[in-house]
Scaffold this motif. Sequence first.
Motif, PDB file in Angstrom:
ATOM      1  N   GLY A 370       0.915  -1.378   0.032  1.00 28.25           N
ATOM      2  CA  GLY A 370       0.002  -0.048  -0.045  1.00 28.25           C
ATOM      3  C   GLY A 370       0.623   1.372   0.045  1.00 28.25           C
ATOM      4  O   GLY A 370       0.364   2.310  -0.536  1.00 28.25           O
ATOM      5  N   LEU A 371       2.160   1.251   0.528  1.00 30.16           N
ATOM      6  CA  LEU A 371       3.126   2.361   0.396  1.00 30.16           C
ATOM      7  C   LEU A 371       2.948   3.056  -1.012  1.00 30.16           C
ATOM      8  O   LEU A 371       3.233   4.258  -0.998  1.00 30.16           O
ATOM      9  N   PHE A 372       3.033   2.095  -2.042  1.00 27.08           N
ATOM     10  CA  PHE A 372       3.283   2.627  -3.665  1.00 27.08           C
ATOM     11  C   PHE A 372       1.748   2.537  -4.239  1.00 27.08           C
ATOM     12  O   PHE A 372       1.964   2.600  -5.364  1.00 27.08           O
ATOM     13  N   ASP A 373       0.912   2.470  -3.394  1.00 32.87           N
ATOM     14  CA  ASP A 373      -0.554   2.476  -4.254  1.00 32.87           C
ATOM     15  C   ASP A 373      -0.823   3.945  -4.717  1.00 32.87           C
ATOM     16  O   ASP A 373      -0.510   4.898  -4.098  1.00 32.87           O
ATOM     17  N   CYS A 374      -1.024   3.998  -6.010  1.00 32.97           N
ATOM     18  CA  CYS A 374      -1.283   5.680  -6.520  1.00 32.97           C
ATOM     19  C   CYS A 374      -2.549   5.869  -5.989  1.00 32.97           C
ATOM     20  O   CYS A 374      -3.631   5.284  -5.701  1.00 32.97           O
ATOM     21  N   LEU A 375      -2.588   6.981  -5.512  1.00 31.10           N
ATOM     22  CA  LEU A 375      -3.932   7.795  -4.702  1.00 31.10           C
ATOM     23  C   LEU A 375      -4.637   8.128  -5.710  1.00 31.10           C
ATOM     24  O   LEU A 375      -5.650   8.780  -5.110  1.00 31.10           O
ATOM     25  N   ASP A 376      -4.738   8.320  -6.677  1.00 32.95           N
ATOM     26  CA  ASP A 376      -5.835   8.828  -7.723  1.00 32.95           C
ATOM     27  C   ASP A 376      -6.897   7.814  -7.587  1.00 32.95           C
ATOM     28  O   ASP A 376      -6.645   6.626  -7.312  1.00 32.95           O
ATOM     29  N   GLU A 665      -3.854  -1.370   5.921  1.00 32.49           N
ATOM     30  CA  GLU A 665      -4.852  -0.414   5.988  1.00 32.49           C
ATOM     31  C   GLU A 665      -5.786  -0.736   7.315  1.00 32.49           C
ATOM     32  O   GLU A 665      -6.417   0.260   7.682  1.00 32.49           O
ATOM     33  N   THR A 666      -5.916  -1.913   7.524  1.00 33.53           N
ATOM     34  CA  THR A 666      -7.025  -2.037   8.967  1.00 33.53           C
ATOM     35  C   THR A 666      -6.147  -2.328  10.121  1.00 33.53           C
ATOM     36  O   THR A 666      -7.097  -2.715  11.092  1.00 33.53           O
ATOM     37  N   ARG A 667      -5.135  -2.146  10.178  1.00 33.93           N
ATOM     38  CA  ARG A 667      -4.096  -2.093  11.216  1.00 33.93           C
ATOM     39  C   ARG A 667      -4.058  -0.732  11.803  1.00 33.93           C
ATOM     40  O   ARG A 667      -3.820  -0.505  12.904  1.00 33.93           O
ATOM     41  N   PHE A 668      -3.678   0.354  10.555  1.00 35.64           N
ATOM     42  CA  PHE A 668      -3.414   1.683  11.448  1.00 35.64           C
ATOM     43  C   PHE A 668      -4.490   2.363  10.407  1.00 35.64           C
ATOM     44  O   PHE A 668      -4.506   2.440   9.352  1.00 35.64           O
ATOM     45  N   VAL A 669      -5.507   3.113  11.235  1.00 34.00           N
ATOM     46  CA  VAL A 669      -6.726   3.688  10.618  1.00 34.00           C
ATOM     47  C   VAL A 669      -6.705   5.289  11.040  1.00 34.00           C
ATOM     48  O   VAL A 669      -6.125   5.546  12.120  1.00 34.00           O
ATOM     49  N   ALA A 670      -7.027   5.987  10.255  1.00 31.22           N
ATOM     50  CA  ALA A 670      -7.320   7.403  10.331  1.00 31.22           C
ATOM     51  C   ALA A 670      -8.767   7.474  10.692  1.00 31.22           C
ATOM     52  O   ALA A 670      -9.524   7.377  10.095  1.00 31.22           O
ATOM     53  N   ARG A 709      -5.469  -7.425  -8.241  1.00 24.46           N
ATOM     54  CA  ARG A 709      -6.806  -8.280  -8.553  1.00 24.46           C
ATOM     55  C   ARG A 709      -7.564  -8.529  -7.156  1.00 24.46           C
ATOM     56  O   ARG A 709      -8.373  -8.262  -6.972  1.00 24.46           O
ATOM     57  N   LYS A 710      -6.659  -9.138  -6.355  1.00 28.15           N
ATOM     58  CA  LYS A 710      -7.303  -9.732  -5.007  1.00 28.15           C
ATOM     59  C   LYS A 710      -7.619  -8.670  -4.183  1.00 28.15           C
ATOM     60  O   LYS A 710      -8.646  -8.671  -3.459  1.00 28.15           O
ATOM     61  N   LYS A 711      -6.851  -7.336  -4.001  1.00 29.59           N
ATOM     62  CA  LYS A 711      -6.793  -6.344  -3.030  1.00 29.59           C
ATOM     63  C   LYS A 711      -8.126  -5.635  -3.547  1.00 29.59           C
ATOM     64  O   LYS A 711      -8.767  -5.215  -2.448  1.00 29.59           O
ATOM     65  N   TRP A 745     -17.617   4.441   5.810  1.00 28.43           N
ATOM     66  CA  TRP A 745     -16.213   4.496   6.347  1.00 28.43           C
ATOM     67  C   TRP A 745     -15.478   3.451   5.527  1.00 28.43           C
ATOM     68  O   TRP A 745     -15.620   2.343   5.413  1.00 28.43           O
ATOM     69  N   ASP A 746     -14.152   3.934   4.781  1.00 27.76           N
ATOM     70  CA  ASP A 746     -13.483   2.975   4.006  1.00 27.76           C
ATOM     71  C   ASP A 746     -12.016   3.128   4.306  1.00 27.76           C
ATOM     72  O   ASP A 746     -11.292   3.915   4.361  1.00 27.76           O
ATOM     73  N   PRO A 747     -11.810   2.077   4.835  1.00 27.49           N
ATOM     74  CA  PRO A 747     -10.368   1.752   5.568  1.00 27.49           C
ATOM     75  C   PRO A 747      -9.296   1.714   4.598  1.00 27.49           C
ATOM     76  O   PRO A 747      -8.076   1.964   4.940  1.00 27.49           O
ATOM     77  N   TYR A 748      -9.746   1.651   3.235  1.00 26.74           N
ATOM     78  CA  TYR A 748      -8.624   1.580   2.284  1.00 26.74           C
ATOM     79  C   TYR A 748      -8.474   2.954   1.553  1.00 26.74           C
ATOM     80  O   TYR A 748      -7.301   3.061   0.845  1.00 26.74           O
ATOM     81  N   ASP A 749      -9.184   3.984   1.780  1.00 23.57           N
ATOM     82  CA  ASP A 749      -8.779   5.242   1.376  1.00 23.57           C
ATOM     83  C   ASP A 749      -7.716   5.925   2.123  1.00 23.57           C
ATOM     84  O   ASP A 749      -8.066   6.393   3.234  1.00 23.57           O
ATOM     85  N   GLN A 750      -6.606   5.995   1.630  1.00 21.25           N
ATOM     86  CA  GLN A 750      -5.575   6.645   2.447  1.00 21.25           C
ATOM     87  C   GLN A 750      -5.639   8.116   2.643  1.00 21.25           C
ATOM     88  O   GLN A 750      -4.809   8.719   3.136  1.00 21.25           O
ATOM     89  N   ASN A 751      -6.494   8.686   1.879  1.00 20.75           N
ATOM     90  CA  ASN A 751      -6.681  10.238   2.073  1.00 20.75           C
ATOM     91  C   ASN A 751      -7.597  10.684   2.881  1.00 20.75           C
ATOM     92  O   ASN A 751      -7.959  11.959   2.934  1.00 20.75           O
ATOM     93  N   ALA A 752      -8.500   9.609   3.544  1.00 23.25           N
ATOM     94  CA  ALA A 752      -9.588   9.894   4.390  1.00 23.25           C
ATOM     95  C   ALA A 752      -9.477   9.682   5.828  1.00 23.25           C
ATOM     96  O   ALA A 752      -8.732   8.733   6.120  1.00 23.25           O
ATOM     97  N   LYS A 753     -10.191  10.268   6.648  1.00 20.33           N
ATOM     98  CA  LYS A 753     -10.358   9.935   8.055  1.00 20.33           C
ATOM     99  C   LYS A 753     -11.858   9.959   8.534  1.00 20.33           C
ATOM    100  O   LYS A 753     -12.668  10.783   7.861  1.00 20.33           O
TER     101      LYS A 753
END
Length: 812
Positions: A370-376, A665-670, A709-711, A745-753
């Motif tokens: 997830g560190l290199f997931d594109c945030l678009d 993403e489900t271990r450290f949440v905003a 694909r799995k993610k 609530w979407d835990p996979y959205d790195q831009n949201a809290k």
Amino acid sequence: MSPENIKKENITVALAALPGDDFLAAAQGLLETLGYWSELTPELRGSVDEVVDDLGLQKKDTEAARNLSTDATSVGFIFQIGEDEINANGQQTLDWGTASFDRGHTERFNFIAVELRDTSYARGKYAEFTREINTWFNAPTVILFKTVDNRFTLAFVHRRQHRYDPTRDVLGSVSLVREINPTQPHRAHVDILAELSLENLLSWMGGHNKPYNFDGLLAAWLDTLDTEALNKRFYTELFDWFEWAVGEATFPTQEQKILQPEEHIIRLITRLLFVWFIKEKGLVANDVFNETKISDLLKNYDRDSGDSYYRAVLQNLFFATLNTEIGKRGFSKEKNATHRNFSLYRYKQEIVDPKALVDLFAQTPFINGGLFDCLDSEEATSDGGYRIDCFSDVHYRKLSIPNRLFFDDAGLIPLLNHYKFTVEENTPVEQEVALDPELLGKVFENLLAAYNPETRQTARKQTGSYYTPRAVVDYMVDEALIASLAQKCQPTDGDTKFWQERLRYLLNYEDAFNDADELFDTAEARDIVRSIAALKVLDPAVGSGAFPMGVLHKLTLALKRIDPNNERWKALQKERARQRADAAFNTKDQQERNAELLEISETFEKYSGDFGRKLYLIQNSIFGVDIQPIACQIAKLRFFISLAIEQQPDSASDNFGIKPLPNLETRFVAADTLLKLKDERMLTSEKAQSLERQLLENREQHFHASTRRKKLAYKKKDKSLREELAQALESLGFPADDANKIAQWDPYDQNAKADWFDTEYMFGNRDGFDAVIGNPPYRQVRRGVHSPIQFPYSEGKDKGKQNLYKLFVEQS
């Protein structure tokens, strides 16, 4: 050429002589270049046993003594320096007026040369050898090691006077300038050696009002080799670059979601620093950061006015290389079908030779995590989508980071090249004089503080001092874990006081010898391993991850000492996998269950050592929350680095022998831990419970998912299950507003809290945590964050650390 540059050039010449046949003479030449010279050269040279005999010492039958005797092919006494030698040398190098150098408690320094039989040694092994040799002498003894392949290490151990016996010294932490390449030394290594010159140290003593004696010289050596000072210097330079980059770069502003420029730059730094660490393991080509090489690959490259390096090189490295499986890498067709496929290379139009650029990435594995997931967003902008990273065939001009920010003299690449990085994490008892993953956490704590409006002004004034002290982290983590473990498992003899002392010993770095099996019987060891596996620890204000990392380090240390072969831990993870499968709402078929068990076996067999310990501790035991999404990103970065450094590359294996990192993403949440849901959740139903189990199981599967694909499939299923759960809760009388919050609530959205917090819905944790720790401003825990161990906690044994903790609370 300046005197300082002349000194460094002379050091480089002296280093080049070290690979010769006479290491003792070459080491003496290097020390003379640094200003250390003496005619006090005892005739001590030979094997370890011979030197011990010549010194009149009794041979020791300890593991450290045996290891040194086995690995050291030769030990030689270079020389000894007393006050007369320092006075003579000092007068030649520094005019200190009428002052003269005397003895102090410390009366002399010794310098020893040791040749080793192997090519490379772990930091801990060098520390072991250094301590052992220092027991031979009653004075500080500097060790110069040379490996069989001509790598050079300088080692120094802190000594202090014994509190109760003034005739004895106590050996403390070991500092290492480790495995210097004498023929091509890293710039940082030459700089450190120059700082250790007698001239520099005498000047430091004068500037810090230290006495002109060996006690002052000892303090000067320790200060020069202090990684805290190194880290602070690095942060100061990085922060200057950070502010420059924030002002120079441009980012998208007309989007559905907008990040502040500071957050963009912090994310860039996190990604690039991770790359820098895996580059140390040979997993990224050095030429990726070589401007001469890169300028030949990019069309119309211009350092001053261009911006193609970040786009065509770094973005392709981040998103289409590190985040894409090796067999699926390739260029976008620039069509709608691939327009928003963030796993494909882009910007062919800016690259002279696309194949040559891709070849630079050939040695780089798929990392995942997830560190290199594109945030678009996946959606088009016309459908409400947004662009943040702007990794796009169309919208890439919305973001521009000039080439000069990377390659000017004050640019990020020269800055990083100036420092030596180490992939081994330093501990309180041994440290390499280099930037390690733990120290970088302090860098990010300061950057976060400088970015946070509440702390911005204070943090910017403190220039690198805005972080949680290591002693505070260790104290709080120790107290929380000892109290938690003491509640979860009991001693066989019923002596609870001695039980706590034994647990404290198990977690103490300074007592980290391989004798834990002597302190715990088989039943106790089994129960401790099981108790560690069942632990759940939360930091409700995670920041840069200092406390969760402290928990990970201490639990890994405990497991290593009590279960050195990982047999109990491996068996326990298999047992938990079977239980998880049986408890799942849709029980896995036999093939899927066997696949998970096989993966656990391969994890422990292929990635031996601490990797398996850390991976399953992160999966099951450690959780964090922060109101800032970027803080969660930084905390995850530290865990990614901690896992990555435990793996050894293998060019002949799939993905170069690197196991893709888990998704955290489900271990450290905003989320905002100050706000709770309105409902106290008393009613439930079989359907709601079933959906909660499915949701938890889906997130566990996502944790290990290693393909895009799995993610995406698990994320889609998560959304569907949240919506179903919200409907089921609302039918039970759950407030509609709260139900909607759970659904949205979407835990996979790195831009949201989330503007709410509940551990049951976010972590699947209904029973609370075993310990809640974190920075004092957030020590008041909220609904769903209940724990028997919360801070401030004041039953610790170490009064000094208690007082430091109390002071930290007051200052916070």
